[in-house]
Scaffold this motif. Structure first.
Motif, PDB file in Angstrom:
ATOM      1  N   MET A   1       0.836  -1.198   0.000  1.00 27.86           N
ATOM      2  CA  MET A   1       0.000   0.000   0.000  1.00 27.86           C
ATOM      3  C   MET A   1       0.876   1.254   0.000  1.00 27.86           C
ATOM      4  SD  MET A   1      -3.171   0.934   2.544  1.00 27.86           S
ATOM      5  CE  MET A   1      -4.238  -0.439   2.250  1.00 27.86           C
ATOM      6  N   THR A   3       1.756   4.192   1.526  1.00 27.36           N
ATOM      7  CA  THR A   3       1.501   4.684   2.882  1.00 27.36           C
ATOM      8  C   THR A   3       1.107   6.150   2.934  1.00 27.36           C
ATOM      9  OG1 THR A   3       3.116   3.094   3.652  1.00 27.36           O
ATOM     10  CG2 THR A   3       2.492   4.819   5.199  1.00 27.36           C
ATOM     11  N   ILE A   7      -2.543   7.799   4.005  1.00 26.74           N
ATOM     12  CA  ILE A   7      -2.719   8.716   5.135  1.00 26.74           C
ATOM     13  C   ILE A   7      -3.366  10.023   4.663  1.00 26.74           C
ATOM     14  CG2 ILE A   7      -1.500  10.127   6.847  1.00 26.74           C
ATOM     15  CD1 ILE A   7       0.567   7.870   7.040  1.00 26.74           C
ATOM     16  N   GLN A  95     -11.689  -5.202   1.478  1.00 29.21           N
ATOM     17  CA  GLN A  95     -11.811  -6.402   0.640  1.00 29.21           C
ATOM     18  C   GLN A  95     -13.005  -7.276   0.987  1.00 29.21           C
ATOM     19  OE1 GLN A  95      -7.747  -8.013   0.636  1.00 29.21           O
ATOM     20  NE2 GLN A  95      -7.801  -7.402  -1.511  1.00 29.21           N
ATOM     21  N   ASP A 235      -4.175   1.419  -2.343  1.00 31.81           N
ATOM     22  CA  ASP A 235      -3.903   0.028  -2.037  1.00 31.81           C
ATOM     23  C   ASP A 235      -3.399  -0.751  -3.243  1.00 31.81           C
ATOM     24  OD1 ASP A 235      -6.264   0.298  -3.345  1.00 31.81           O
ATOM     25  OD2 ASP A 235      -7.315  -1.256  -2.243  1.00 31.81           O
ATOM     26  N   GLU A 237      -0.769  -1.784  -6.288  1.00 26.86           N
ATOM     27  CA  GLU A 237       0.660  -1.813  -6.489  1.00 26.86           C
ATOM     28  C   GLU A 237       0.914  -2.320  -7.901  1.00 26.86           C
ATOM     29  OE1 GLU A 237       3.073  -4.032  -3.531  1.00 26.86           O
ATOM     30  OE2 GLU A 237       2.894  -2.085  -2.544  1.00 26.86           O
ATOM     31  N   ILE A 238       1.777  -1.636  -8.601  1.00 29.56           N
ATOM     32  CA  ILE A 238       2.054  -2.080  -9.973  1.00 29.56           C
ATOM     33  C   ILE A 238       3.344  -2.875  -9.983  1.00 29.56           C
ATOM     34  CG2 ILE A 238       2.592  -1.290 -12.311  1.00 29.56           C
ATOM     35  CD1 ILE A 238       0.747   1.136 -11.665  1.00 29.56           C
ATOM     36  N   SER A 239       3.258  -4.085 -10.467  1.00 27.13           N
ATOM     37  CA  SER A 239       4.459  -4.888 -10.478  1.00 27.13           C
ATOM     38  C   SER A 239       4.668  -5.497 -11.870  1.00 27.13           C
ATOM     39  CB  SER A 239       4.359  -6.004  -9.426  1.00 27.13           C
ATOM     40  OG  SER A 239       3.188  -6.730  -9.658  1.00 27.13           O
ATOM     41  N   ILE A 240       5.884  -5.793 -12.178  1.00 26.68           N
ATOM     42  CA  ILE A 240       6.200  -6.372 -13.485  1.00 26.68           C
ATOM     43  C   ILE A 240       6.446  -7.878 -13.291  1.00 26.68           C
ATOM     44  CG2 ILE A 240       7.767  -6.297 -15.443  1.00 26.68           C
ATOM     45  CD1 ILE A 240       6.365  -3.635 -15.069  1.00 26.68           C
ATOM     46  N   LYS A 241       5.698  -8.630 -14.045  1.00 27.52           N
ATOM     47  CA  LYS A 241       5.839 -10.085 -13.918  1.00 27.52           C
ATOM     48  C   LYS A 241       6.709 -10.622 -15.023  1.00 27.52           C
ATOM     49  CE  LYS A 241       1.821 -12.511 -13.345  1.00 27.52           C
ATOM     50  NZ  LYS A 241       0.699 -13.100 -12.694  1.00 27.52           N
TER      51      LYS A 241
ATOM     52  N   GLU B   5       4.600  -8.527 -18.270  1.00 29.08           N
ATOM     53  CA  GLU B   5       3.206  -8.174 -18.073  1.00 29.08           C
ATOM     54  C   GLU B   5       3.106  -7.231 -16.884  1.00 29.08           C
ATOM     55  OE1 GLU B   5      -0.994 -10.428 -17.228  1.00 29.08           O
ATOM     56  OE2 GLU B   5       0.857 -11.583 -17.302  1.00 29.08           O
ATOM     57  N   GLN B   6       2.362  -6.178 -17.074  1.00 27.29           N
ATOM     58  CA  GLN B   6       2.186  -5.254 -15.954  1.00 27.29           C
ATOM     59  C   GLN B   6       0.935  -5.649 -15.178  1.00 27.29           C
ATOM     60  OE1 GLN B   6       2.944  -1.043 -16.713  1.00 27.29           O
ATOM     61  NE2 GLN B   6       1.178  -0.600 -15.447  1.00 27.29           N
ATOM     62  N   VAL B   7       1.111  -5.850 -13.903  1.00 35.37           N
ATOM     63  CA  VAL B   7      -0.004  -6.328 -13.093  1.00 35.37           C
ATOM     64  C   VAL B   7      -0.332  -5.324 -11.994  1.00 35.37           C
ATOM     65  CG1 VAL B   7      -0.787  -8.148 -11.541  1.00 35.37           C
ATOM     66  CG2 VAL B   7       0.685  -8.708 -13.488  1.00 35.37           C
ATOM     67  N   THR B   8      -1.591  -4.930 -11.944  1.00 33.30           N
ATOM     68  CA  THR B   8      -2.021  -4.080 -10.828  1.00 33.30           C
ATOM     69  C   THR B   8      -2.702  -4.975  -9.802  1.00 33.30           C
ATOM     70  OG1 THR B   8      -2.412  -2.324 -12.391  1.00 33.30           O
ATOM     71  CG2 THR B   8      -3.309  -2.021 -10.195  1.00 33.30           C
ATOM     72  N   SER B   9      -2.105  -5.056  -8.655  1.00 34.99           N
ATOM     73  CA  SER B   9      -2.695  -5.942  -7.659  1.00 34.99           C
ATOM     74  C   SER B   9      -3.069  -5.153  -6.416  1.00 34.99           C
ATOM     75  CB  SER B   9      -1.716  -7.055  -7.303  1.00 34.99           C
ATOM     76  OG  SER B   9      -0.533  -6.483  -6.807  1.00 34.99           O
ATOM     77  N   THR B  10      -4.022  -5.671  -5.694  1.00 32.82           N
ATOM     78  CA  THR B  10      -4.442  -5.021  -4.466  1.00 32.82           C
ATOM     79  C   THR B  10      -3.670  -5.617  -3.294  1.00 32.82           C
ATOM     80  OG1 THR B  10      -6.616  -4.656  -5.361  1.00 32.82           O
ATOM     81  CG2 THR B  10      -6.416  -4.561  -2.984  1.00 32.82           C
ATOM     82  N   VAL B  11      -3.067  -4.723  -2.549  1.00 34.46           N
ATOM     83  CA  VAL B  11      -2.301  -5.184  -1.403  1.00 34.46           C
ATOM     84  C   VAL B  11      -3.241  -5.196  -0.200  1.00 34.46           C
ATOM     85  CG1 VAL B  11      -0.287  -4.731   0.023  1.00 34.46           C
ATOM     86  CG2 VAL B  11      -0.278  -4.115  -2.389  1.00 34.46           C
ATOM     87  N   SER B  12      -3.367  -6.335   0.418  1.00 36.56           N
ATOM     88  CA  SER B  12      -4.386  -6.449   1.446  1.00 36.56           C
ATOM     89  C   SER B  12      -3.954  -5.894   2.802  1.00 36.56           C
ATOM     90  CB  SER B  12      -4.813  -7.902   1.604  1.00 36.56           C
ATOM     91  OG  SER B  12      -3.669  -8.674   1.884  1.00 36.56           O
ATOM     92  N   LYS B  13      -2.689  -5.979   3.112  1.00 32.04           N
ATOM     93  CA  LYS B  13      -2.239  -5.553   4.445  1.00 32.04           C
ATOM     94  C   LYS B  13      -1.963  -4.055   4.483  1.00 32.04           C
ATOM     95  CE  LYS B  13      -1.207  -8.967   7.579  1.00 32.04           C
ATOM     96  NZ  LYS B  13      -2.234  -9.870   7.114  1.00 32.04           N
ATOM     97  N   PRO B  14      -2.742  -3.311   5.287  1.00 31.83           N
ATOM     98  CA  PRO B  14      -2.439  -1.887   5.407  1.00 31.83           C
ATOM     99  C   PRO B  14      -1.133  -1.706   6.197  1.00 31.83           C
ATOM    100  CG  PRO B  14      -4.569  -2.454   6.407  1.00 31.83           C
ATOM    101  CD  PRO B  14      -3.873  -3.726   6.115  1.00 31.83           C
ATOM    102  N   PRO B  15      -0.360  -0.682   5.865  1.00 26.66           N
ATOM    103  CA  PRO B  15       0.910  -0.473   6.569  1.00 26.66           C
ATOM    104  C   PRO B  15       0.680  -0.100   8.036  1.00 26.66           C
ATOM    105  CG  PRO B  15       0.460   1.322   5.054  1.00 26.66           C
ATOM    106  CD  PRO B  15      -0.614   0.306   4.832  1.00 26.66           C
ATOM    107  N   ALA B  18       1.172   3.590   9.169  1.00 27.02           N
ATOM    108  CA  ALA B  18       0.061   4.483   8.848  1.00 27.02           C
ATOM    109  C   ALA B  18      -1.098   4.272   9.813  1.00 27.02           C
ATOM    110  CB  ALA B  18      -0.404   4.240   7.416  1.00 27.02           C
TER     111      ALA B  18
END
Ligand SMILES: [Zn+2]
Lengths: 241, 71
Positions: A1, A3, A7, A95, A235, A237-241, B5-15, B18
């Motif tokens: 996320m 941060t 906030i 979620q 929430d 996150e962009i990641s490269i696979k 491949e560019q993947v947008t994923s949802t991160v479930s755990k809030p920091p 914060a």
């Protein structure tokens, strides 16, 4: 996320909704506060503690202007505070909240929090205009009110855990359980020790306006947080696979 | 040949940082509006603050309006 983004949108949505709450209160709640404080002034004159002079009224109106200005600023502070709690709960529950977009989710969560943290405690310990409360009992009343909010809030979280574990066809039992738990708390908690001496019409109308104001806050907070979250997705996150 | 491949994923755990910060904001704001009787200014002003109750007067109307116990 992300941060910082998380906030920021939480604080901004709370502060904005709180400011709206303060402005709405200036329109709908302040007339009742003025009436109630007017009664207090009459009591002061009759008791000989103050004199009904132009000087008294000049000081009084400067004092009330300060308090009214404070309404909006205090709205922003309180809104930021409640908004922070709203953001925390949303981050953990996003979620599992039903709904296909963030505004629907924030609305549902705001509704649940408004109901458990505000409306239910309000029914037991309703808001009162000035003159009703006794200064001697303010600490006791603060403890009672805060305890009821905490019991209702943690009760809702607890019964949600029950709800999750129950089979689909008996999930309603969790709601029944919460209702029974709150009903019992309602009966067992001591009543507000103060006697209402102000005219009941004034008190009731004040209470209605108070509920309206707080409701406006929750709706506004839900819309703003939902829209900002949807747009900025703290929430994701962009990641490269 | 490899694909990226560019993947947008949802991160479930809030920091947690914060969450902790927001929890402090929550407690502090609630205290100022709902419960402060001059405690805050007393840190810089001493006992006088309790007489003046600046913060209390400023947050006073919202305190009644939002349903917190007062006078
Ligand atoms: Zn008061």
């Amino acid at each position: 996320m992300k941060t910082l983004l998380f906030i920021l949108i939480v604080l901004i949505s709370g502060a904005l909704a709180g400011t709206v709450h303060g402005i709405v209160n200036l329109g709908i709640v302040e007339p009742y506060l003025d009436q109630a404080i007017g009664i207090e002034n009459q009591n002061l004159f009759e008791a000989g503690k103050e004199e009904d002079t132009p000087q008294f009224w000049a000081e009084y109106s400067a004092y009330r202007d300060w308090q009214k200005g404070g309404q909006v600023l205090a709205g922003a502070i309180l809104g930021t505070s409640i908004g922070a709690l709203f953001g925390i709960v949303y981050a953990f529950s996003r979620q599992i909240l039903p709904g296909n977009n963030d505004v629907k989710k924030t609305f549902l969560l705001a509704g649940i929090m408004w109901f458990t943290l505000y409306l239910i405690p309000f029914l037991k310990y309703p808001a009162n205009p000035p003159t009703v409360g006794d200064g001697e009992t303010v600490v006791l009343r603060a403890i009672l009110y805060l305890s009821f909010i905490a019991i209702s809030g943690f009760g809702a979280v607890g019964f949600y855990q029950v709800y999750k574990r129950l089979k689909q066809n008996i999930k309603v039992l969790a709601l029944v359980g919460y209702a029974a738990f709150i009903g019992m708390t309602f009966v067992l908690m001591p009543p507000n020790p103060d006697e209402v001496t102000a005219p009941m019409d004034l008190v009731n109308e004040f209470r209605i306006m108070s509920v309206l104001g707080v409701t406006v806050f929750w709706i506004t907070a839900a819309v703003i947080l939902g829209m900002l979250w949807h747009k900025l997705r703290p929430d994701s996150e962009i990641s490269i696979k | 040949m490899r694909y990226t491949e560019q993947v947008t994923s949802t991160v479930s755990k809030p920091p947690m940082l914060a969450i902790a910060l927001l929890a402090v904001v929550f407690a502090f704001g609630l205290f100022i509006v709902g419960y402060d009787q001059g405690h805050l200014f007393s840190i810089v002003q001493g006992a006088e603050a309790y007489e003046e109750l600046y913060m209390h007067e400023m947050t006073h109307d919202m305190r009644h309006a939002a349903g917190f116990p007062c006078h």
